[in-house]
Design a protein around this motif. Structure first.
Motif: not given
Length: 930
Positions: A109-114, A128-129, A152-157, A159-166
């Motif tokens: 699993l890799g984590l990328v900031a966009t 945060i994207d 946990l990020l949402w509980d921190l208040g 706003k997270v835009g996210h996607a899980t993709r190959t």
């Protein structure tokens, strides 16, 4: 790999990742095998780190030090803080919450900031994207890690835009969706499996860094145009959006996205080496980005939310924080907003030149390029035609012939052509050459021809302004470029207002606005000198922002500039006079009693000639129309027409004062003809009720309607009669009230109307010989339209009746409505001022009251005047944004002018004190802070 925050000093003071990791590891020690991860303690640790980190970043930004007011440093530091928190959270989830002794290849699993986060430019409270990259089908463990992190990020208040993709899915979606492609363009490795990120980068380059990028450029331009339209399609809006507005951060991002996509650069400075931007343009880019980023950070901190609108209530505070101080003739907040608009203009210049050049370079297919070079370009008056754009024939054209700069715009105007972006850039690079042209007869001739042209002078002047030529050629105009006025009346900067006024004048002259302005469209063709009118419109606000009376200072500018632009001495004097008195007609029409002969005589004495009257009318209309979209209305048009007609009569040799008795007799005769059901006795009885001034104060049809109202009320023995008539032509509702005259009647009526949401724009108050009051009010709703609707009018009548019977607590009602008043109005302070004029009328003392406009203001003022034992005959109400200017024609209890000096002083101090008291009740918190 270098990170955008590598140069941040003392990064570990913001957050210590190692310490945070150790604290989380200790929590994991108490976890039973296969047990649920300790969410609450983990959340508490992360929240403490986030709170402390944000506080440290804000402290550096707001307190004295090397990073004070350094927006880019805040963006980088906030990205660094989020990186560390997300990394330790990822490691905790991977190693402790859902550990795997031997993770399979499928569990990578890799984590990328966009997006902006990918650029390393994260505003304090921005979204945060994140992109979670997996090799192929998601595994249960991978889902658990992603879910654990997101909750946990949402509980921190956050706003997270996210996607899980190959990687394959990411590229496929990017192919379909330009927004996703743009987000991946700025992707940055954050944590986890680095090989997946590298694979994504390679795949993106192979798939999209090919061809000419036409589809991406076209999509981004279309997206920009839609955004501009949504945000008002002007960079000169009074409360601009720093991020999304025209000329804002998003336009800078657009420029960089296209550059990165086409030229593979990672920062704006690299575009210089690529030949896309000059070194100076790159510096402009960086300065604008720094300024907007800093302003945006202040907005986030002051509002405590992800808001990007530079609202009125923030402008003054941010100006002070950035060190803009008030100076003589110039408020700090106005200099701050001027710099904002100058930066926005720079962004517009950069994106227009850059993007248009890219469009142009890709217009022809490569196969046709060689053929095109063999074709001889078309020529037009020494310039080259490139499609529908005008360009210079050679790079040294302007150096050889500086006048060609103005000639270029002149030829483009006459032939309805645009100017090639490369030529615009060449002008910018040679802008100092314009300094030589100020005293060149040919250059000044060309300028005046463009100004007075019948071919859309507004567009040409705007092009000259955008290119920086206008302000250089006319330095006085350069001083008002991006000049703002911190109020709610002026929608545009001074330069934009002036150019729009020229556009309105051109449309009036061409007949496009004939339906809106029939009188101006008629008289404009009787004006003897078009250059005088156009130059007066151009210069009427030329001296704003200098301190002192801009009309007086502007007249001096006109006297100096007129001869230079080829006007005769007589024409120059007329332009200077128009600039000096460009507010006289609106001031008289809106703030004086036009039925008082002295008003017309005084105004006619100022005007002196029919030609000046025609010139001033058209100038006044253009000025008001160009202030903003909702400033002009039919009521103002009707007042100006009335003043013009009466003044024209005097200037043509007529009289308004002679034969007073004969005029009244004639008026009563005309009324008599329109009262066919009345007996002669009824007519004589009614004519005896009105004093002489009454019969001279209304048109015949109004006097007839009032006669019917009075007779009906008298026959029915009504203590109160109310009649209303909606006058769409003047955009008002005329309300006539017949009731017993009592002390303070006007104040109670004004209060009842304020509570009902009616805005009084004019009023005439008469006491008849039978002791009854016949009061007429012209009212509008809060949007400047006629106050109409059966329910609203019925509610108004009911409240008037309650007020007159003392069953309505006006002050209490006004206080209860205070919460619904626009909060942004409270940003502005208008110092109360009372001016008394005993020369404006032969029979009345004229009192002008200035203050901050809000519901109930007129009630407060008239109540104060009543308590001073003054009789109000007429009231004229004008608002200029947040400023109210109310003018009252009054007499004392004996029906005489107020001449005693002590009494006059008492009037001023009492009315001002009443307004200040109302200001305190209106906004006690703000007043206490002053």
């Amino acid at each position: 790999m270098a990170q955008p925050y590598d140069n941040i000093p003392d990064r570990r003071v913001i957050v210590r990742r190692r310490k945070l990791e150790e604290s989380l590891a200790r929590l994991a020690e108490d976890m039973p095998p296969g047990g649920e991860p300790p969410r609450a303690p983990v959340l508490a640790l992360l929240r403490d780190a986030l709170t402390a980190g944000r506080a440290e970043i804000r402290r550096r930004f707001e307190e004295p030090g090397p990073l004070k007011n350094d927006g880019p440093a805040v963006l980088a530091a906030t990205s660094y803080l989020m990186d560390q928190i997300i990394r330790v959270l990822f490691d905790f989830a991977d190693q402790h919450a859902y550990p795997a002794a031997n993770p399979s290849a499928a569990e990578r699993l890799g984590l990328v900031a966009t997006g902006g986060y990918g650029r390393g430019e994260l505003a304090p409270l921005s979204d945060i994207d994140l992109l979670f990259l997996r090799p192929y089908k998601q595994t249960p463990r991978g889902e658990q890690i992603v879910e654990f992190m997101l909750y946990l990020l949402w509980d921190l208040g956050l706003k997270v835009g996210h996607a899980t993709r190959t990687v394959e899915e990411s590229l496929r979606y990017a192919e379909r969706d330009q927004t996703i492609r743009t987000a991946l363009l700025e992707a940055r490795y954050l944590w986890g499996d680095r090989a997946l990120f590298d694979e994504l980068q390679r795949g993106f380059a192979q798939k999209f860094y090919i061809g000419d990028g036409r589809d991406f450029v076209d999509a981004k331009l279309a997206e920009r145009d839609q955004r501009h339209h949504r945000m008002g399609d002007s960079r000169y809006v009074v409360e601009p959006n720093v991020k999304e507005g025209k000329g804002g951060l998003r336009d800078l991002h657009l420029l960089f996205w296209i550059a990165k996509y086409l030229y593979r650069v990672s920062e704006p400075g690299e575009l210089v080496a690529k030949g896309v931007l000059t070194r100076e343009e790159a510096r402009h880019f960086e300065r604008a980005e720094r300024f907007f980023s800093t302003v945006r950070c202040h907005i986030h901190y002051l509002t405590n939310r992800a808001d990007d609108r530079l609202s009125f209530d923030l402008q003054r505070e941010i100006a002070a924080r950035l060190g803009y101080q008030d100076r003589p003739g110039s408020r700090g907040v106005e200099r701050f907003t001027k710099h904002y608009y100058l930066h926005a203009k720079t962004v517009g210049d950069l994106t227009r030149i850059f993007v248009a050049a890219l469009e142009d370079s890709r217009r022809r297919k490569p196969k046709l390029a060689a053929l095109w070079q063999t074709l001889r370009p078309r020529e037009l008056e020494g310039f080259r035609l490139d499609g529908e754009r005008l360009a210079v024939a050679a790079p040294d054209t302007f150096n050889r012939d500086p006048v060609a700069i103005l000639r270029l715009f002149h030829v483009a105007q006459e032939n309805d052509l645009d100017i090639h972006p490369a030529t615009l850039r060449l002008i910018t690079q040679n802008i100092r050459l314009v300094d030589r042209l100020r005293n060149d007869p040919e250059a000044n001739r060309l300028f005046m021809e463009m100004l007075t042209s019948r071919h859309d002078p507004e567009t040409t002047l705007r092009r000259l302004n955008e290119a920086g030529v206008f302000g250089r050629f006319v330095p006085d105009f350069g001083r008002v470029v991006a000049q703002t006025q911190h109020d709610m009346y002026h929608t545009y900067t001074v330069d934009e207002h002036t150019i729009r006024a020229i556009g309105i004048l051109s449309k009036i002259e061409s007949g496009v606005l004939k339906e809106d302005h029939p009188l101006s469209a008629d008289v404009v063709h009787k004006i003897l000198s078009r250059p005088v009118l156009y130059l007066a419109v151009l210069l009427h606000d030329i001296a704003k922002g200098r301190g002192g009376d801009h009309s007086v200072l502007g007249a001096d500018v006109a006297m100096q500039l007129g001869p230079r632009l080829g006007l005769t001495a007589a024409e120059t004097e007329t332009v200077a006079w128009l600039v000096r008195y460009h507010l006289a007609m609106s001031g008289t029409a809106f703030q004086r009693d036009l039925m008082d002969p002295k008003t017309i005589e005084t105004f006619a004495a100022l005007i002196q000639s029919p030609e000046r009257l025609r010139l001033l009318l058209v100038l006044t209309v253009c000025d008001i129309r160009a202030v903003g979209p909702n400033v002009w209305n039919n009521w103002k048009a009707a007042l100006l027409r009335q003043l013009y007609g009466a003044t024209e009569q005097v200037l043509s040799g007529g009289t308004l004062t002679g034969g007073r008795a004969e005029r009244i007799k004639h008026i009563q005769g005309e009324i008599s003809k329109q009262l066919p059901g009345w007996s002669e006795t009824d007519k004589e009885e009614h004519f005896a009720r009105g004093y002489a001034s009454y019969w001279l104060s209304f048109p015949i049809d109004t006097l007839v309607r009032q006669a019917e109202l009075v007779r009906g009320a008298e026959r029915a023995k009504q203590p109160l009669a109310i009649e209303h008539r909606i006058d769409d032509a003047r955009s008002v509702t005329e309300v006539t009230i017949y009731t017993l005259d009592t002390h303070g009647l006007f104040a109670r009526l004004a209060g009842a109307m304020a509570i009902s949401g009616a805005n009084i724009v004019d009023a005439k108050i008469f006491t008849l010989a039978n002791g009854m009051a016949l009061d007429t009010f012209w009212i509008q709703d809060l949007e400047g339209k006629p106050f109409d609707g059966p329910q609203r009018l019925a509610r108004l009548a009911a409240r008037v009746e309650l007020a007159l019977s003392n069953r309505l607590d006006i002050q209490k009602e006004l206080d209860s409505q205070r919460g619904s008043w626009p909060k942004r109005d409270r940003v502005f302070t208008v110092e109360p001022r009372v001016l008394i004029d005993n020369n404006a009328s032969d029979t009345f003392t004229v009192i002008e009251v200035n203050g901050r406009d809000r519901p109930g203001f007129l009630h407060v003022v008239t109540r104060a005047l009543t308590r001073l034992n003054l009789q109000i005959a007429t009231a004229h109400v004008t608002t200029y944004g947040e400023r109210a200017v109310d003018v009252f024609y009054v007499k004392d209890l004996f029906g005489l002018k107020v001449v005693n000096a002590d009494k006059l002083k008492q009037i001023s101090t009492t009315v001002e004190a009443a307004i200040r008291d109302f200001d305190t009740r209106f906004d006690p918190v703000a007043k206490a802070a002053e």
